[in-house]
Design a protein around this motif. Sequence first.
Motif, PDB file in Angstrom:
ATOM      1  N   ILE A  83      -0.021  -0.678   9.899  1.00 30.87           N
ATOM      2  CA  ILE A  83       0.533  -0.498   8.610  1.00 30.87           C
ATOM      3  C   ILE A  83      -0.098  -1.448   7.618  1.00 30.87           C
ATOM      4  O   ILE A  83      -0.114  -0.927   7.505  1.00 30.87           O
ATOM      5  CB  ILE A  83       2.344  -0.550   9.031  1.00 30.87           C
ATOM      6  N   ASP A  84      -0.408  -2.657   8.677  1.00 32.86           N
ATOM      7  CA  ASP A  84      -1.131  -3.688   7.521  1.00 32.86           C
ATOM      8  C   ASP A  84      -2.266  -2.995   7.712  1.00 32.86           C
ATOM      9  O   ASP A  84      -3.087  -2.787   6.398  1.00 32.86           O
ATOM     10  CB  ASP A  84      -1.723  -4.428   8.727  1.00 32.86           C
ATOM     11  N   GLU A  85      -3.271  -2.620   8.605  1.00 31.23           N
ATOM     12  CA  GLU A  85      -4.573  -1.655   7.785  1.00 31.23           C
ATOM     13  C   GLU A  85      -4.306  -0.007   7.011  1.00 31.23           C
ATOM     14  O   GLU A  85      -5.399  -0.295   5.787  1.00 31.23           O
ATOM     15  CB  GLU A  85      -5.234  -0.585   8.999  1.00 31.23           C
ATOM     16  N   VAL A  86      -2.802   0.298   6.818  1.00 28.94           N
ATOM     17  CA  VAL A  86      -3.061   1.280   5.365  1.00 28.94           C
ATOM     18  C   VAL A  86      -2.171   0.410   4.176  1.00 28.94           C
ATOM     19  O   VAL A  86      -3.397   1.262   3.416  1.00 28.94           O
ATOM     20  CB  VAL A  86      -2.365   2.654   6.541  1.00 28.94           C
ATOM     21  N   LEU A  87      -1.813  -0.084   4.880  1.00 27.19           N
ATOM     22  CA  LEU A  87      -1.634  -1.187   2.869  1.00 27.19           C
ATOM     23  C   LEU A  87      -2.566  -1.551   2.831  1.00 27.19           C
ATOM     24  O   LEU A  87      -2.771  -1.313   1.289  1.00 27.19           O
ATOM     25  CB  LEU A  87      -0.679  -1.804   3.167  1.00 27.19           C
ATOM     26  N   THR A  88      -3.498  -1.966   3.514  1.00 27.59           N
ATOM     27  CA  THR A  88      -4.689  -2.280   2.790  1.00 27.59           C
ATOM     28  C   THR A  88      -5.444  -1.685   2.022  1.00 27.59           C
ATOM     29  O   THR A  88      -5.839  -1.207   0.690  1.00 27.59           O
ATOM     30  CB  THR A  88      -5.599  -3.364   4.160  1.00 27.59           C
ATOM     31  N   ALA A  89      -5.188   0.127   2.052  1.00 27.78           N
ATOM     32  CA  ALA A  89      -6.056   0.697   1.308  1.00 27.78           C
ATOM     33  C   ALA A  89      -5.565   0.970   0.310  1.00 27.78           C
ATOM     34  O   ALA A  89      -5.794   2.012  -0.736  1.00 27.78           O
ATOM     35  CB  ALA A  89      -6.087   2.418   1.924  1.00 27.78           C
ATOM     36  N   TYR A  90      -3.983   0.440  -0.087  1.00 25.73           N
ATOM     37  CA  TYR A  90      -3.639   0.472  -1.516  1.00 25.73           C
ATOM     38  C   TYR A  90      -3.393  -0.610  -2.317  1.00 25.73           C
ATOM     39  O   TYR A  90      -2.582  -0.568  -3.584  1.00 25.73           O
ATOM     40  CB  TYR A  90      -2.241   1.668  -0.642  1.00 25.73           C
ATOM     41  N   ARG A  91      -3.966  -1.218  -1.895  1.00 26.08           N
ATOM     42  CA  ARG A  91      -3.831  -3.141  -2.405  1.00 26.08           C
ATOM     43  C   ARG A  91      -4.386  -2.529  -3.933  1.00 26.08           C
ATOM     44  O   ARG A  91      -5.503  -2.283  -3.551  1.00 26.08           O
ATOM     45  CB  ARG A  91      -4.618  -3.825  -1.638  1.00 26.08           C
ATOM     46  N   LEU A  92      -3.904  -3.317  -5.123  1.00 23.21           N
ATOM     47  CA  LEU A  92      -3.940  -3.479  -6.227  1.00 23.21           C
ATOM     48  C   LEU A  92      -5.206  -3.552  -5.574  1.00 23.21           C
ATOM     49  O   LEU A  92      -5.912  -5.428  -5.388  1.00 23.21           O
ATOM     50  CB  LEU A  92      -3.555  -4.004  -7.204  1.00 23.21           C
TER      51      LEU A  92
END
Length: 167
Positions: A156-165
């Motif tokens: 989840i953390d890794e996938v979220l990182t791709a969407y960080r502004l």
Amino acid sequence: MDESFYGHKFQEAVDTLSGKEFINSDLRLSVDTILESVALKIYKPEWSSTPESPMDAPGRIFFSVWINEKSIKEGKLYYNIHALKLRNLKGYKIPARNFAEDFRNRFAENQENWENVSVQYGPLTLMEGWIELRPDHIQNDLCALARKFLNLSPVIDEVLTAYRLKP
């Protein structure tokens, strides 16, 4: 359903789990009664739109294991991962369907380790499954599911990182 009995069993499991491994991963655990179900929820405050109050936040990601009258009759203990209103997470631009697809692609690598699991849901339910309800082993089963999620949470953390502004 005896909410007091199951609430106590769920809390005993949480008390067993609240060790270093969850703290070091910044994962929080809670037991609540919601919609006539007793539920164990595991989450990170930063996976919510309101980190000060993550379980009430409109936007949030969490793992849940629950039991209710229906699941008892079925002989099942259900679990899932919800991703609610991800557009509300501050510091991210997350199209829910894209996030769900990215998560599910990564989850596919580990899916065989989760019993009776499916990803055939809309973007709010990333995955859902169940295990056989064994009342005499419920604490051990809750702990086993929680530890599986502990190992899955970095995805989840890794996938979220791709969407960080970008700053």
